[in-house]
Write an enzyme that holds these catalytic residues in place. Structure first.
Site, PDB file in Angstrom:
ATOM      1  N   GLU A  85       2.422-130.557  -7.278  1.00  0.00           N
ATOM      2  CA  GLU A  85       1.254-131.389  -7.567  1.00  0.00           C
ATOM      3  C   GLU A  85       1.520-132.366  -8.699  1.00  0.00           C
ATOM      4  O   GLU A  85       0.680-133.175  -9.059  1.00  0.00           O
ATOM      5  CB  GLU A  85       0.016-130.520  -7.847  1.00  0.00           C
ATOM      6  CG  GLU A  85       0.253-129.357  -8.764  1.00  0.00           C
ATOM      7  CD  GLU A  85      -0.894-128.347  -8.779  1.00  0.00           C
ATOM      8  OE1 GLU A  85      -1.975-128.622  -8.241  1.00  0.00           O
ATOM      9  OE2 GLU A  85      -0.701-127.262  -9.351  1.00  0.00           O
ATOM     10  N   ASP A 139      -4.163-132.858  -6.785  1.00  0.00           N
ATOM     11  CA  ASP A 139      -3.567-133.293  -8.044  1.00  0.00           C
ATOM     12  C   ASP A 139      -2.428-134.274  -7.805  1.00  0.00           C
ATOM     13  O   ASP A 139      -2.268-135.233  -8.552  1.00  0.00           O
ATOM     14  CB  ASP A 139      -3.059-132.082  -8.839  1.00  0.00           C
ATOM     15  CG  ASP A 139      -4.198-131.417  -9.601  1.00  0.00           C
ATOM     16  OD1 ASP A 139      -5.013-132.146 -10.193  1.00  0.00           O
ATOM     17  OD2 ASP A 139      -4.275-130.182  -9.604  1.00  0.00           O
ATOM     18  N   CYS A 187      -1.762-127.094   0.441  1.00  0.00           N
ATOM     19  CA  CYS A 187      -3.040-126.421   0.204  1.00  0.00           C
ATOM     20  C   CYS A 187      -4.059-127.349  -0.438  1.00  0.00           C
ATOM     21  O   CYS A 187      -5.158-126.936  -0.772  1.00  0.00           O
ATOM     22  CB  CYS A 187      -2.848-125.161  -0.632  1.00  0.00           C
ATOM     23  SG  CYS A 187      -2.130-125.503  -2.240  1.00  0.00           S
ATOM     24  N   HIS A 212     -13.774-129.807  -8.038  1.00  0.00           N
ATOM     25  CA  HIS A 212     -13.900-128.405  -7.634  1.00  0.00           C
ATOM     26  C   HIS A 212     -15.280-128.041  -7.100  1.00  0.00           C
ATOM     27  O   HIS A 212     -15.408-127.152  -6.269  1.00  0.00           O
ATOM     28  CB  HIS A 212     -13.451-127.478  -8.760  1.00  0.00           C
ATOM     29  CG  HIS A 212     -11.964-127.472  -8.874  1.00  0.00           C
ATOM     30  ND1 HIS A 212     -11.295-128.174  -9.833  1.00  0.00           N
ATOM     31  CD2 HIS A 212     -11.028-126.932  -8.070  1.00  0.00           C
ATOM     32  CE1 HIS A 212      -9.994-128.032  -9.630  1.00  0.00           C
ATOM     33  NE2 HIS A 212      -9.808-127.292  -8.567  1.00  0.00           N
TER      34      HIS A 212
END
Ligand code: PEP
Ligand code: MG
Length: 574
Positions: free
Chosen positions: A433, A457, A504, A191
């Site tokens: 995911e 993920d 995404c 992240h």
């Protein structure tokens, strides 16, 4: 002496500046029995005074660069320093038990932390535990005579060097002064890397040893496009980096011309190129890059930016702002995805050996329905101000989706009963995911309105390779036929039921992945806002019929990620 390092290119851009070490110093000490408590208490007071002065300054700077709300956390720290219950307890330990100040401070702060953390029914008090931990670390550093890094005080151009950066460290970086960052660990989809891209800060992660290879103040040159880092670059190196920086700036200026265009392929097909955001503050970047919607609003950052659980009204204001700003363009809001590498100081989660496989995202939401219902109500109220779509993260089973949907419908009915205006056409979708959901996409497609594929993920779970671990980063293989076949199955399953499929995860903004995705018929591509124009410009020169052939080859003939990488490069001239 010049040193060259190679890491993972995590955020585009090139910069040269002095190193700023954002590294926790060694704070170890020995417990000792002291003879002169008065002298020790004086030592304690001097450390408390120094900490207080430092906090005042940090608070001031944080208010200037990050805003009043972010700065308030430091008020809480100063209140602890001024609290006689806390400081008095440390003094007693010194005078009564003859402990040295370091040990007395640690004993008392451990006791306070344990007491606060045990108040599981009082989120406000629980969050004080993190404050006590932070503040006692600061006082301990002063007792030991070592200095802590204070990113909020950076006031000149630097390259931040860290072992790792948490998402909250990254959020504190001031773009005006932080020209790039380089870390020892981490992968492209961690992240902190994703946030670096939305902040447009060049970054190289996973160099393994940068914190050992550079000293505070040394010059560092960083190339976030290639992953090259040079410590103490030569004049030639600096000239070469400058040339690349100029070429990159020129390319960016060309992309700029597409800002108001829609995303159309060479054969005239339109696809939605949307942006991912973490907070309403990211909207500036979305508008500046002309995205055709928001494909992923990671709402957990709203929870992470707050000192306690955000209220329904706080959330409503944030969602309304995003929806109104983007209207009539669609906004896909993802419900809270806490857990994994994202934590809330005021919502202690159980210690887990494998947090990415643990209590996370929808699993928390379905368990802590009080939190989930508040979020859904805020979203429903905001739905009247734009085109809202909601998606649930980390869905593994159809039952989880149905449970989440039932709660959504209950809250919708409750609000309507109270006469609150809510939109009637809110699409409900899921993130794909978890491989289980990808494999069962044909069944899921009968239940949901849309899919959004979260490759960050999905790849880590399919390859069993932690997305933040640089030792296994070679397994981040978006073009591997195994991943592509899952993606294709998800797209085909959506289309068969008349639904749409987007992506995404970071792969949606990857110029090598996009041609294959076009060939597979993906409908929506959502990425860091800073990638939108690059991808729009790429789509413009690709024809979907050619890409369908390419995708077929990538899915059925190739046996590896690298083979597909070479195939796309050759076919699309990249
Ligand atoms: C993903 O997993 O691809 C995704 C978009 O979600 P996040 O990166 O927030 O886990
Ligand atoms: Mg995810």
């Amino acid at each position: 002496m010049t040193k060259q390092l190679k890491g993972i290119a995590a955020s585009d851009g090139i910069a040269t500046a002095k190193a700023y070490m954002l590294v926790q110093p060694d704070l170890s000490f020995s417990k000792a029995s002291i003879d002169d408590p008065k002298k020790e208490i004086d030592r304690l007071h001097s450390a408390l005074d120094q900490s207080n002065a430092e906090l005042k300054l940090i608070r001031e700077k944080a208010a200037e660069s990050l805003g009043e709300e972010e700065a308030q956390v430091f008020d809480a720290h100063m209140m602890i320093l001024a609290d006689p219950e806390f400081t008095g307890a440390v003094e007693s330990k010194i005078s009564d038990d003859h402990e040295n100040a370091e040990a007395a401070l640690k004993d008392v702060s451990d006791m306070f932390i344990a007491t606060f953390e045990a108040m599981t029914d009082n989120a406000y008090m629980q969050e004080r535990a993190a404050d006590v931990r932070d503040v006692s670390t600061r006082v301990l550093a002063h007792l030991l005579g070592v200095s802590l890094p204070n990113p909020a005080l950076i006031n000149e151009e630097v390259i931040v060097i860290a072992h790792d950066l948490t998402p909250s460290d990254t959020a504190q970086l001031n773009k005006k002064f932080v020209k790039a960052f380089v870390t020892d660990i981490g992968g492209r989809t961690a992240h902190s890397a994703i946030m670096a891209r939305s902040l447009e800060i060049p970054a190289v992660v996973g160099t393994q040893s940068i914190t050992q290879d550079v000293k505070d103040g040394q010059m560092v040159a960083v190339d976030g496009l290639t992953g090259d880092v040079i410590v103490e670059p030569s004049a030639d190196d600096i000239a070469r980096f400058q040339k690349e920086a100029d070429a990159y700036a020129k390319q960016k200026a060309e992309w700029e011309t597409l800002k108001t265009a829609t995303s159309i392929t060479a054969d005239g097909k339109h696809y939605d190129v949307a942006a991912n955001i973490g907070t309403p503050k990211d909207l500036d970047g979305v508008l500046a890059n002309g995205a055709e919607g928001i494909g992923l609003y990671r709402t957990e950052f709203l929870y992470m930016d707050s000192a306690e659980l955000p209220t329904e009204d706080d959330q409503f204001e944030a969602y309304k702002k995003v929806l109104e700003t983007m209207s009539p363009k669609p906004v896909v809001v993802r419900t809270m995805d806490i857990g994994g590498d994202k934590h809330l100081p005021y919502l202690p989660l159980p210690e887990e050996d494998n947090p990415f496989l643990g209590y996370r995202a929808i699993r928390i939401s379905l368990d802590r329905q009080d939190i989930f219902r508040t979020q859904l109500r805020a979203l429903l109220r905001a739905s009247a101000f734009g085109t809202l779509r909601i998606m649930f993260p980390m869905i593994a089973t159809i039952q989880e989706f149905e449970a989440a949907k039932a709660i959504f419908l209950e809250e919708k009915a409750n609000l309507q009963k109270d006469g609150v205006k809510v939109a009637d056409d809110i699409q409900l979708g899921i993130m794909i995911e978890i491989p289980a959901a990808a494999v069962l996409a044909d069944q899921f497609a009968k239940h949901v309105d849309f899919f959004s594929i979260g490759t960050n993920d999905l790849i880590q779970y399919t390859m069993a390779a932690d997305r933040g671990n640089e030792h296994v980063s070679y397994l981040y293989q978006p073009y591997n036929p195994s991943i592509l076949r899952l993606v294709k199955h998800v797209i085909d399953s959506a289309h068969k039921e008349g639904k749409w499929a987007g992506m995404c995860g970071e792969a949606a903004g990857d110029p090598i992945m996009v041609p294959i995705l076009l060939g597979m018929g993906l409908d929506e591509y959502s990425m860091s806002a800073t990638s939108v124009l690059k991808i729009r410009s790429l789509m413009k020169r690709l024809s979907t019929a050619d890409m369908a052939k390419l995708a077929d080859q990538a899915l059925n003939e190739s046996i590896s990620n690298d083979e597909n990488l070479a195939l796309v490069k050759k076919t699309t001239d990249q």
